[in-house]
Motif scaffolding. Structure first.
Motif, PDB file in Angstrom:
ATOM      1  N   UNK A 281     111.821  15.913  53.878  1.00 20.82           N
ATOM      2  CA  UNK A 281     112.874  15.430  52.604  1.00 20.82           C
ATOM      3  C   UNK A 281     114.048  15.007  53.986  1.00 20.82           C
ATOM      4  N   UNK A 282     114.173  14.120  52.810  1.00 20.36           N
ATOM      5  CA  UNK A 282     116.578  13.579  54.137  1.00 20.36           C
ATOM      6  C   UNK A 282     117.172  14.818  53.873  1.00 20.36           C
ATOM      7  N   UNK A 283     118.081  14.392  53.999  1.00 17.46           N
ATOM      8  CA  UNK A 283     119.350  15.960  54.781  1.00 17.46           C
ATOM      9  C   UNK A 283     120.415  15.037  54.123  1.00 17.46           C
ATOM     10  N   UNK A 284     120.905  15.760  53.080  1.00 19.12           N
ATOM     11  CA  UNK A 284     122.571  15.021  52.669  1.00 19.12           C
ATOM     12  C   UNK A 284     123.636  15.126  53.754  1.00 19.12           C
ATOM     13  N   UNK A 285     124.738  14.313  54.767  1.00 19.52           N
ATOM     14  CA  UNK A 285     125.121  14.845  56.365  1.00 19.52           C
ATOM     15  C   UNK A 285     126.644  15.209  55.492  1.00 19.52           C
ATOM     16  N   UNK A 286     127.105  14.538  54.683  1.00 19.51           N
ATOM     17  CA  UNK A 286     128.361  14.177  54.351  1.00 19.51           C
ATOM     18  C   UNK A 286     128.423  13.978  52.630  1.00 19.51           C
ATOM     19  N   UNK A 287     129.563  14.421  52.088  1.00 16.50           N
ATOM     20  CA  UNK A 287     130.927  15.337  52.436  1.00 16.50           C
ATOM     21  C   UNK A 287     130.500  16.468  52.251  1.00 16.50           C
ATOM     22  N   UNK A 288     129.569  16.972  52.480  1.00 13.30           N
ATOM     23  CA  UNK A 288     129.037  18.575  52.609  1.00 13.30           C
ATOM     24  C   UNK A 288     127.243  18.423  53.098  1.00 13.30           C
ATOM     25  N   UNK A 289     126.715  19.245  54.110  1.00 15.30           N
ATOM     26  CA  UNK A 289     125.728  19.312  55.300  1.00 15.30           C
ATOM     27  C   UNK A 289     124.709  19.931  53.549  1.00 15.30           C
ATOM     28  N   UNK A 290     123.240  19.560  53.242  1.00 18.92           N
ATOM     29  CA  UNK A 290     122.570  19.809  52.176  1.00 18.92           C
ATOM     30  C   UNK A 290     121.723  19.486  51.886  1.00 18.92           C
ATOM     31  N   UNK A 291     120.632  19.949  51.983  1.00 22.61           N
ATOM     32  CA  UNK A 291     119.063  20.024  52.494  1.00 22.61           C
ATOM     33  C   UNK A 291     118.326  19.553  51.134  1.00 22.61           C
ATOM     34  N   UNK A 292     117.661  17.978  51.024  1.00 21.28           N
ATOM     35  CA  UNK A 292     117.551  18.021  49.242  1.00 21.28           C
ATOM     36  C   UNK A 292     116.137  18.133  49.096  1.00 21.28           C
ATOM     37  N   UNK A 293     116.072  18.385  48.024  1.00 20.29           N
ATOM     38  CA  UNK A 293     114.545  19.257  47.608  1.00 20.29           C
ATOM     39  C   UNK A 293     113.571  18.305  46.752  1.00 20.29           C
ATOM     40  N   UNK A 294     113.629  16.968  46.742  1.00 23.46           N
ATOM     41  CA  UNK A 294     112.851  16.485  45.656  1.00 23.46           C
ATOM     42  C   UNK A 294     111.028  16.273  45.497  1.00 23.46           C
ATOM     43  N   UNK A 295     110.724  16.225  45.149  1.00 24.36           N
ATOM     44  CA  UNK A 295     109.128  16.752  44.325  1.00 24.36           C
ATOM     45  C   UNK A 295     108.008  15.731  45.588  1.00 24.36           C
ATOM     46  N   UNK A 296     107.188  16.453  46.160  1.00 24.67           N
ATOM     47  CA  UNK A 296     106.546  16.302  47.209  1.00 24.67           C
ATOM     48  C   UNK A 296     105.160  16.111  46.381  1.00 24.67           C
ATOM     49  N   UNK A 297     104.777  13.905  46.733  1.00 26.67           N
ATOM     50  CA  UNK A 297     103.713  13.934  46.556  1.00 26.67           C
ATOM     51  C   UNK A 297     102.720  13.939  46.976  1.00 26.67           C
ATOM     52  N   UNK A 298     101.549  13.872  47.076  1.00 31.67           N
ATOM     53  CA  UNK A 298     100.701  13.554  48.387  1.00 31.67           C
ATOM     54  C   UNK A 298     100.805  11.815  48.963  1.00 31.67           C
ATOM     55  N   UNK A 299     100.082  11.833  50.232  1.00 34.53           N
ATOM     56  CA  UNK A 299     100.797  10.355  51.234  1.00 34.53           C
ATOM     57  C   UNK A 299     100.096   9.648  50.515  1.00 34.53           C
ATOM     58  N   UNK A 300     100.208   8.414  50.832  1.00 36.36           N
ATOM     59  CA  UNK A 300      99.466   7.085  50.339  1.00 36.36           C
ATOM     60  C   UNK A 300      98.306   7.083  50.917  1.00 36.36           C
ATOM     61  N   UNK A 301      97.676   7.288  49.721  1.00 29.09           N
ATOM     62  CA  UNK A 301      96.202   6.478  51.100  1.00 29.09           C
ATOM     63  C   UNK A 301      95.382   7.685  50.675  1.00 29.09           C
ATOM     64  N   UNK A 302      95.678   9.001  49.554  1.00 33.77           N
ATOM     65  CA  UNK A 302      95.024  10.133  49.271  1.00 33.77           C
ATOM     66  C   UNK A 302      94.657   9.406  48.007  1.00 33.77           C
ATOM     67  N   UNK A 303      94.838   9.718  46.944  1.00 38.22           N
ATOM     68  CA  UNK A 303      94.814   9.676  45.420  1.00 38.22           C
ATOM     69  C   UNK A 303      94.955   7.945  44.930  1.00 38.22           C
ATOM     70  N   UNK A 304      94.116   7.421  44.717  1.00 38.11           N
ATOM     71  CA  UNK A 304      93.888   6.196  43.941  1.00 38.11           C
ATOM     72  C   UNK A 304      95.143   6.271  42.700  1.00 38.11           C
ATOM     73  N   UNK A 305      95.620   6.364  41.916  1.00 41.36           N
ATOM     74  CA  UNK A 305      96.220   7.366  40.790  1.00 41.36           C
ATOM     75  C   UNK A 305      97.776   8.199  41.113  1.00 41.36           C
ATOM     76  N   UNK A 306      97.857   8.145  42.447  1.00 43.15           N
ATOM     77  CA  UNK A 306      99.297   9.496  42.980  1.00 43.15           C
ATOM     78  C   UNK A 306     100.463   8.541  42.337  1.00 43.15           C
ATOM     79  N   UNK A 307     101.362   9.288  41.699  1.00 46.33           N
ATOM     80  CA  UNK A 307     102.384   9.490  41.747  1.00 46.33           C
ATOM     81  C   UNK A 307     103.603  10.112  42.108  1.00 46.33           C
ATOM     82  N   UNK A 308     104.840   9.348  42.404  1.00 47.45           N
ATOM     83  CA  UNK A 308     105.319  10.018  43.155  1.00 47.45           C
ATOM     84  C   UNK A 308     106.571  10.070  42.282  1.00 47.45           C
ATOM     85  N   UNK A 309     107.077  11.293  41.568  1.00 52.90           N
ATOM     86  CA  UNK A 309     108.695  11.551  40.493  1.00 52.90           C
ATOM     87  C   UNK A 309     109.852  11.626  42.063  1.00 52.90           C
ATOM     88  N   UNK A 310     110.542  10.948  41.225  1.00 54.29           N
ATOM     89  CA  UNK A 310     112.077  10.889  41.796  1.00 54.29           C
ATOM     90  C   UNK A 310     112.773  12.183  42.120  1.00 54.29           C
TER      91      UNK A 310
END
Length: 391
Positions: A281-310
Motif C-alpha cells: 500500500x502507499x504511504x501518506x507522507x504529509x501533512x501527517x505520516x499515515x500508512x494507507x490500508x486499501x483493500x488488496x485485490x489479487x495480482x493482475x493475471x491471476x483471476x480473469x474476472x477479478x475486481x479491485x475495490x477502491x
C-alpha cells in the motif's frame, strides 16, 4: 574458424606447392618445436574447399602459387575465415609484396632464405597472439556497442511523467536488480488524463529476466495509452490485465500494481482513489505520516474476472504520497532475520520526516541498503506524488 586459438600454436597449415620449400619449412619448425604439427596444402583452392582452416592455428602462405596472383590467395583465405592468423612467405625479391600483404590483413611476412627455425616459430607464435588479441578487442568492442545500444533502449523505456498543467508533482527513483541492466520488471508512470484527473501507477512483473523487463515496459506504455485515451479510472486495471494476459510469454506470470487517481477541482477539495492488485500500500507522507490500508485485490493475471475495490483518501493542502515496489522492503531490516517490511519502512519515514522530497527516494534506498548490508537484490521503483507548490 581460426579466432579461438590456444596461446601456443599446435597445428600450422603450410600452403606451398614447392616440395623443396615444404621440406625446408617442416625441418625448421620441427627443429624449433618438435610437438608442432604441420599440415600441407598445395593450393589455396584446397584450403578453401576443405576444413583445414578451422582445424589450424596459423597459416603459412606462399604468395607465388599457381592460380593465385599477388595477394589473391591471401584475400581468398581471409574471405573464407576473417579470423585466420596468416604469415605470408615471399621470395628474396618480393619483400614489397610482403609489406602489402600485412596491409591487406596478414599478421607478418617472412622472406624465404632469411629465416631459421627460431625466427619462423616466433613469427608463427606472434601471429597467433596478435590475431587472438585482435579478436578479443573486436569482441569487446562489439559487446560495448551492444551494451551501449541496450542502455539507450532501456533509457528510452524509462518514463518521463506527463504532468504539465496538473496540480501534482512527481519525484521518482528506479534501480534494476539485474546486473548491468537499467530496467527490470518494475515500472512506474504518472499522467494527466484528458478529464483533468492525474493517474499514477507503480507495478511489478514477477521475475527478474529481460522478458519480464520487456513486459513491464509494455504494460507501462499500454497503461499510459489507456489513460490518454480517456478510459475511466475503474476500467484501467481490468484493461491492463487483458494486455498482460495477451502479451505474457508464460501463462503463470502475474503483475502486482498500485494505481492512484487524484481528482478534484482546482483550489477546492481533492481526493486520491487507490486500488491495489497484490501490491504494497502507499504511504501518506504529509501533512501527517499515515500508512494507507486499501483493500488488496489479487495480482493482475491471476483471476480473469477479478475486481479491485477502491479506497478514497481526502487530500488536504500540502499533501504528499509515497508509492513503491516491494524491492524496497524485502531486504533485511533492523530486526535480525526479518525483512524491512511496511512497518520498518514506516519507522524509517518517521526518522526521515525532515528530508526534502527531492532527496527522499534515494535516501530511502540508501537506508534500506544499510539494513540489508549491501545492494538490494530486487528491482526498486519509487514514485512520490505531491501537491505542486509552484502552482
Amino acid at each position: 574458424m581460426i579466432g579461438s586459438v590456444p596461446a601456443s600454436p599446435r597445428r600450422v597449415l603450410l600452403v606451398e606447392d614447392d616440395p623443396g620449400d615444404v621440406f625446408l619449412v617442416q625441418e625448421l619448425l620441427a627443429e624449433a618445436d618438435p610437438s608442432l604439427q604441420v599440415v600441407v596444402a598445395n593450393s589455396v583452392a584446397d584450403v578453401v574447399a576443405g576444413d583445414l582452416l578451422r582445424r589450424s592455428d596459423c597459416v603459412l602462405l606462399d604468395l607465388n602459387l599457381p592460380g593465385a596472383h599477388g595477394l589473391d590467395g591471401l584475400r581468398r583465405i581471409l574471405r573464407a575465415d576473417g579470423g585466420a592468423a596468416v604469415c605470408v612467405l615471399t621470395g628474396l625479391d618480393d619483400e614489397h609484396l610482403g609489406v602489402a600483404a600485412v596491409a591487406a590483413g596478414a599478421q607478418d611476412y617472412l622472406v624465404k632464405g632469411k629465416v631459421d627455425g627460431q625466427v619462423l616459430i616466433r613469427a608463427v607464435r606472434y601471429a597467433v597472439e596478435r590475431r587472438r588479441a585482435e579478436s578479443s578487442l573486436l569482441r569487446l568492442r562489439e559487446e560495448e556497442l551492444a551494451a551501449a545500444e541496450s542502455a539507450r533502449l532501456e533509457r528510452g523505456l524509462l518514463p518521463s511523467p506527463l504532468l504539465a498543467g496538473s496540480p501534482v508533482r512527481a519525484r521518482s527513483f528506479y534501480r534494476a536488480g539485474r546486473t548491468r541492466s537499467l530496467i527490470g520488471g518494475d515500472f512506474f508512470d504518472a499522467v494527466l488524463g484528458p478529464a483533468g484527473t492525474v493517474h499514477a501507477i507503480v507495478g511489478d512483473v514477477c521475475g527478474h529476466g529481460p522478458d519480464e523487463a520487456a513486459l513491464g515496459a509494455l504494460l507501462r506504455v499500454s497503461w499510459r495509452a489507456l489513460v490518454l485515451a480517456g478510459l475511466g479510472e475503474a476500467q484501467l486495471l481490468p484493461k491492463l490485465q487483458q494486455v498482460l494476459v495477451s502479451e505474457r510469454h508464460d501463462p503463470s506470470l502475474f503483475t502486482t500494481v498500485c494505481a492512484v487517481a487524484i481528482r478534484g477541482e482546482a483550489g477546492g477539495r481533492r481526493e486520491a482513489v487507490v486500488r491495489l492488485a497484490g501490491h504494497p500500500p502507499p504511504v501518506l507522507l504529509r501533512p501527517e505520516l499515515r500508512l494507507l490500508k486499501p483493500p488488496v485485490g489479487v495480482p493482475l493475471g491471476v483471476l480473469p474476472e477479478a475486481t479491485w475495490e477502491p479506497l478514497t483518501v481526502p487530500l488536504v493542502p500540502g499533501w504528499a504520497m509515497l508509492t513503491y515496489t516491494d524491492g524496497l522492503i524485502e531486504g533485511r531490516g533492523p530486526e535480525p532475520g526479518e525483512p524491512l517490511w511496511e512497518e520498518g519502512l514506516h519507522a524509517v519515514l518517521a526518522q526521515e520526516r525532515d528530508t526534502d522530497l527531492e532527496l527522499l527516494p534515494a535516501r530511502l534506498v540508501e537506508r534500506a541498503q544499510e539494513f540489508n548490508g549491501g545492494p538490494l537484490a530486487d528491482d526498486v521503483a519509487i514514485l512520490i506524488l505531491s501537491e505542486d507548490a509552484g502552482r
